[in-house]
Design a protein around this motif. Structure first.
Motif, PDB file in Angstrom:
ATOM      1  N   LYS A 102       0.809  -1.221   0.000  1.00 39.65           N
ATOM      2  CA  LYS A 102       0.000   0.000   0.000  1.00 39.65           C
ATOM      3  C   LYS A 102       0.847   1.279   0.000  1.00 39.65           C
ATOM      4  O   LYS A 102       0.302   2.379   0.172  1.00 39.65           O
ATOM      5  N   ARG A 103       2.130   1.147  -0.195  1.00 37.98           N
ATOM      6  CA  ARG A 103       2.991   2.327  -0.211  1.00 37.98           C
ATOM      7  C   ARG A 103       2.636   3.260  -1.376  1.00 37.98           C
ATOM      8  O   ARG A 103       2.123   2.829  -2.413  1.00 37.98           O
ATOM      9  N   GLY A 272      -0.881   6.906  -5.308  1.00 37.16           N
ATOM     10  CA  GLY A 272      -0.990   7.364  -3.932  1.00 37.16           C
ATOM     11  C   GLY A 272      -0.624   8.841  -3.844  1.00 37.16           C
ATOM     12  O   GLY A 272      -0.478   9.532  -4.850  1.00 37.16           O
TER      13      GLY A 272
END
Length: 291
Positions: A102-103, A272
């Motif tokens: 999930k970085r 992200g």
């Protein structure tokens, strides 16, 4: 859509010795890697370099380096020409993204692949322009900037500046990148302005000519002094490459004034929340492979 990979395909973490095949593919693609990049690259993340094998033959590669607790960077995404169109690339990509979890993930991709990266959740934040050429000797205006070779005593100040400009801590990589043995073909220089460290840059020998990266500086005076000093470390008449963020107008102008010519560009994209970087202090990115 790529087909599912054929039987016998596996993606595995690679050693520097095994990953040398991917460096050879990068050379064949015209990416012009440094002659001794891999030792320092692996110091950033020893598990972040993957190879895809079809019946025990390496056919694909990807680097997925973790930085700190929340960041990662993707590079070396290559499928050997003889193995394309068989699903190996997507399977390798999926393995790399699974490793990063999930970085927030950054990459410098060729513009032609930007749409594909967007489909994987990446957003464009800017472009990097590769400038290459034989630099023009220049006389710099007088300033308080001085340049010297990086020493152990500079490590803390370099790491502080690097963390601000890169957006994540990377002490293992920096130690290997900056304080390399002479046979690695790399040298790092630091700039001081009125006694305070105001920038640093690394020049390294590549398959063809030299690359400078990173080149981080708090002022154009410091950046120009570092560029000139780095160029003086190269063999006479050798080509120099500098990868410049398009948003840094001072850096673009500096590269052009030095006689370097834009040859291609990459799309800097993130999946992200993109880190808030001081682009005005980034005159040259470290590498398209590791950010």
């Amino acid at each position: 859509m790529d087909p599912e990979p054929q039987g016998g395909f596996r993606v595995r973490s690679a050693t520097p010795e095994a990953f040398a095949v991917a460096k050879g593919w990068a050379r064949d693609e015209g990416w012009n890697p440094g002659i001794a990049d891999l030792e320092a690259f692996f110091a950033a993340d020893t598990s972040g370099f993957l190879l895809g094998y079809a019946n025990d033959r390496p056919v694909s590669s990807i680097s997925v380096v973790k930085y700190g607790e929340t960041q990662g960077f993707l590079g070396f995404y290559i499928v050997h020409p003889d193995a394309r169109g068989k699903g190996f690339g997507m399977a390798t990509w999926s393995a790399g993204m699974a490793y990063l979890g999930k970085r927030t993930v950054g990459l410098d991709g060729v513009v032609a692949q930007q749409e594909n990266y967007t489909k994987s959740g990446f957003q464009l934040v800017g472009r990097n322009i590769r400038f290459t050429g034989v630099p023009i000797p220049t006389e710099l205006p007088g300033s308080a900037v001085t340049v010297e070779a990086a020493l152990d005593q500079h490590a803390g100040q370099i790491e502080t500046l690097d963390r601000v400009c890169f957006g994540s801590p990377r002490p293992g990589f920096l130690k290997a990148w900056i304080y390399a043995a002479s046979e690695a073909g790399r040298k790092t220089l630091v700039a001081f302005d009125s006694g305070a460290l105001s920038g640093y840059a690394t020049i390294r020998k590549c398959v063809e000519g030299y690359k400078i990266g990173p080149l981080f500086a708090q002022t154009r005076h410091a950046a120009e002094a570092l560029l000139k000093a780095c160029c003086a470390e190269a063999e006479r008449g050798a080509s120099i490459t500098l990868d410049v963020p398009e948003t840094n107008n001072q850096a673009m102008g500096m590269a052009q004034s030095a006689g370097l010519t834009p040859v291609f560009e990459t799309a800097r994209m993130y999946r992200g929340s993109a880190p808030e970087l001081p682009w005005a202090s980034i005159y040259g990115v470290t590498s398209f492979e590791l950010g």
